[in-house]
Design an enzyme around this catalytic site. Structure first.
Site, PDB file in Angstrom:
ATOM      1  N   SER A 133     -11.565  15.537 -34.809  1.00  0.00           N
ATOM      2  CA  SER A 133     -12.372  14.616 -35.619  1.00  0.00           C
ATOM      3  C   SER A 133     -12.890  13.425 -34.827  1.00  0.00           C
ATOM      4  O   SER A 133     -13.708  12.653 -35.353  1.00  0.00           O
ATOM      5  CB  SER A 133     -11.548  14.124 -36.812  1.00  0.00           C
ATOM      6  OG  SER A 133     -11.305  15.187 -37.703  1.00  0.00           O
ATOM      7  N   GLU A 137      13.331  -9.234  22.032  1.00  0.00           N
ATOM      8  CA  GLU A 137      13.078  -7.944  22.645  1.00  0.00           C
ATOM      9  C   GLU A 137      12.888  -7.981  24.157  1.00  0.00           C
ATOM     10  O   GLU A 137      13.153  -6.993  24.834  1.00  0.00           O
ATOM     11  CB  GLU A 137      11.829  -7.320  22.004  1.00  0.00           C
ATOM     12  CG  GLU A 137      11.988  -6.972  20.539  1.00  0.00           C
ATOM     13  CD  GLU A 137      13.050  -5.908  20.329  1.00  0.00           C
ATOM     14  OE1 GLU A 137      12.980  -4.848  20.989  1.00  0.00           O
ATOM     15  OE2 GLU A 137      13.964  -6.146  19.512  1.00  0.00           O
TER      16      GLU A 137
END
Length: 673
Positions: free
Chosen positions: A372, A99
């Site tokens: 139940s 870079e």
């Protein structure tokens, strides 16, 4: 006609005038740029450079499971800030070479590179973004908008010059390498190293560092996940640049290029634990605030077990899919919870089949009728009042006044009646009429009090219909109630977070398991034995194939609207709920045994091998007697048949008279409640 070779000037071509024009334009550009820079620097509006020295970006807060493995992150930008000294030299060199090779020589701006880029712009008639140094890229990311304009470029140059006067090169690299976006959702070299290679940046090789540096220019185009050829070509460019500037020899660069790159598999865990992670995010944000969550790099240690969470998610999604295919509908939902009954730690939580479509967490927010699955609470209340596992209940027709003009006539799921039966069989076969009579016997208030003691906090109707699970509960509530029974009568308070630390490791909060004695251990043990019979001979016999000491209960509501199964081993409890968000029938014969139980079996099949296989602990106040389960009478000493059942000391049944014939065992049906 004039003739000339390619090395000769064409007759009359104005080379001197063209050269003079270029020089004049160059001088004008430099004067104009210099003037613009001076005016902008004097009168422009600039952010304070001092804020860079107090760098506090958005960071990831990490979430760990109960084995202290990272299972998730909370972030706006997925970033983990690491000091410059923790970043290997080969990684720094790779970024510098790729870079900004003159980074350690210039003072923020590379004027030669700018002039070269400007000339290219003049000749092409356009505008490029080239020639930015690492310092310029850093100030652009920290302080400026991404717009492309001459004014923004000039501000970038001025800020770069100013920041170089305030900070060292190493400090600038610290900012740059922690701030830069490198694809795959990762900001900074530490997050990117974990995303691509499954390790921290300190362990990154030369080859891997070069691949990371190659991403800086275009993270999507050079992604090794989706464009490996372009990623390798860019890696080669970075390695050659490292050799060109003297960071590597040509041979080292070639070896690095030939080195095998092993990418970490993309994590699917985040999607499989989305409901759990979102619960944690909301909790931390509400307690500590947004800034702490997204800028303090918090460390959140949870109770979740990564392997159990994946197993729970997979079991639920697969089970719901099969039910939808079988019944030819869509939109079915579900939830699954796994809890450590000895601590209350939530080991797995899935609140739906697709978090992206619905963030409603059904595991802790949905209040549905348990059917139940509520019956064990009624039976526990009866046992606590002195009933035994073989106390006789009446499973025959019954009716009650609902009001002056209406009768309530409960019925059994299969429409049949069994007459007098022991409690063990009544619960195992989920007999509604026997349970309603039992509740009427012990009293509704007694059952409600037991429910509250077990941790049910939702409103409970004060009538006999609660025997059939008419009052809604959340999966978390009823799982915690069952966990109390599995834990010998001590109620464990469910919790999700063990500890929270800040970035420095300072403990912000710590949670220890909280227990409360809810029932005598003998009552809890007897209840567990009743629920063991559900799996051994009742409505959940399909779970016998797991081959463990297991107990549980199915639950199906009217018209098969909700399907539940909650069950446990001595060390692991899991609950499953299936239904539509807007209640409607699941389909003909789509009871809990057909819909919820298979999901529970699939999950427990993967989970149980992680836990030891042993019996439920027997409390001191329990004795065992061999009885005929059909009559509830004790068998004579030495009898080889019957079953051994637990009783409180002093409550064992009398021995049946000699010669009395035992009642035949009744068949079971897998599609009962």
């Amino acid at each position: 006609m004039a003739r000339f070779s390619e090395f000769e000037e064409p007759v009359g071509f104005p080379w001197k005038k063209l050269l003079l024009l270029v020089i004049v334009l160059g001088i004008c550009f430099m004067i104009g740029a210099g003037t613009a820079l001076a005016l902008l620097a004097q009168f422009g509006d600039f952010p304070s450079i001092e804020s860079a020295a107090a760098y506090r970006p958005s960071v990831s807060s990490k979430i760990y499971d109960r084995h202290n493995r990272t299972v998730g992150e909370i972030y706006i930008e997925k970033r983990t800030v690491v000091p410059y000294t923790a970043i290997p030299k080969n990684v720094v060199n790779a970024f510098v070479a790729a870079e900004d090779a003159n980074f350690f020589k210039h003072r923020g701006v590379d004027y030669v590179a700018i002039a070269r880029a400007a000339l290219k712009d003049v000749l092409s008639g356009g505008y490029s973004q080239g020639a930015s140094t690492i310092t310029q890229q850093t100030v652009k990311s920290l302080f400026l908008t991404p717009e492309k304009s001459i004014r923004r470029k000039l501000k970038e140059i001025i800020l770069a010059y100013r920041i170089e006067r305030k900070m060292t090169k190493e400090e600038i690299l610290f900012l740059y390498l922690n701030q830069i976006y490198l694809g795959d959702g990762a900001y900074g070299v530490e997050a990117a190293s974990h995303a691509y290679f499954g390790k921290g940046v300190e362990a990154v090789s030369i080859a891997e560092g070069a691949m990371l540096a190659g991403l800086a220019q275009a993270p999507t185009r050079y992604s090794p996940r989706s464009h490996i050829d372009q990623a390798k070509a860019r890696q080669r460019y970075v390695l050659r640049r490292m050799a060109d500037v003297g960071f590597l020899t040509a041979a080292e660069a070639e070896r690095a290029y030939q080195a095998r790159i092993a990418l970490a598999p993309p994590s699917s865990f985040r999607s499989k634990a989305a409901y759990f992670l979102e619960y944690v995010r909301v909790y931390i944000q509400e307690k500590y605030g947004i800034d702490a969550l997204y800028k303090s790099q918090m460390q959140i240690y949870t109770t979740i077990d990564g392997r159990l969470q994946e197993a729970a998610h997979d079991a639920l999604v697969e089970g719901v899919r099969k039910t939808e295919e079988r019944n030819k509908y869509k939109g079915l939902q579900g939830a699954i919870l796994a809890i450590d009954p000895h601590s209350g730690g939530v080991l797995a939580m899935v609140g739906g089949v697709n978090f992206a479509e619905s963030q409603f967490n059904r595991a802790i927010q949905a209040r549905r009728q348990p059917g139940s699955a509520f019956k064990p609470i009624i039976y526990t209340a009866a046992l606590d009042k002195g009933k035994t596992v073989v106390s006789t209940l009446d499973d025959s027709p019954i009716e009650f006044d609902r009001n002056e003009n209406e009768l309530w006539k409960p019925k059994n799921y299969d429409g049949t009646f069994l007459g007098p039966i022991p409690m063990l069989e009544a619960l195992a076969k989920s007999r509604n009429l026997a349970t309603v009579r039992l509740l009427n016997d012990i009293g509704v208030d007694t059952a409600i009090q037991t429910a509250r003691t077990l941790g049910i906090e939702s409103p409970i109707e004060r009538n006999l219909s609660i025997a059939l699970g008419s009052s809604g509960v959340t999966p978390l509530e009823i799982c915690a109630a069952y966990a109390t029974l599995a834990n010998g009568g001590e109620h464990p308070t469910p919790y999700f977070i063990r500890e929270v630390r800040d970035a420095s490791g300072r403990i912000l909060e710590s949670t220890e398991p909280r227990m409360r004695r809810a029932l005598p251990p003998e009552t809890a043990y007897l209840s567990v034995r009743l629920m063991q019979e559900v799996i051994r001979s009742g409505t959940a016999t399909a779970a016998r194939g797991l081959g463990r000491n297991l107990a549980g209960k199915t639950g199906t509501t009217n018209e098969n609207t909700d399907a539940w199964f909650i069950g446990f081993s001595p060390d692991l409890l899991a609950g499953v709920w299936i239904g539509f968000d807007t209640p409607k029938p699941l389909g003909d014969r789509q009871s809990a045994a057909a819909v919820a139980l298979p999901i529970w079996i699939r999950f427990m099949g993967r989970a149980l091998p992680q836990f030891p296989d042993h019996d439920f602990p027997v409390p001191p106040g329990i004795t065992f007697t061999r009885v005929d389960p059909a009559t509830g009478k004790a068998l004579a000493p030495g009898a080889g048949d019957g079953i051994s059942l637990p009783f409180r000391l002093g409550t064992a049944p009398e021995t049946a008279p000699d010669g009395k014939q035992r009642a035949p065992r009744r068949p079971t049906s897998d599609d009962l409640l």
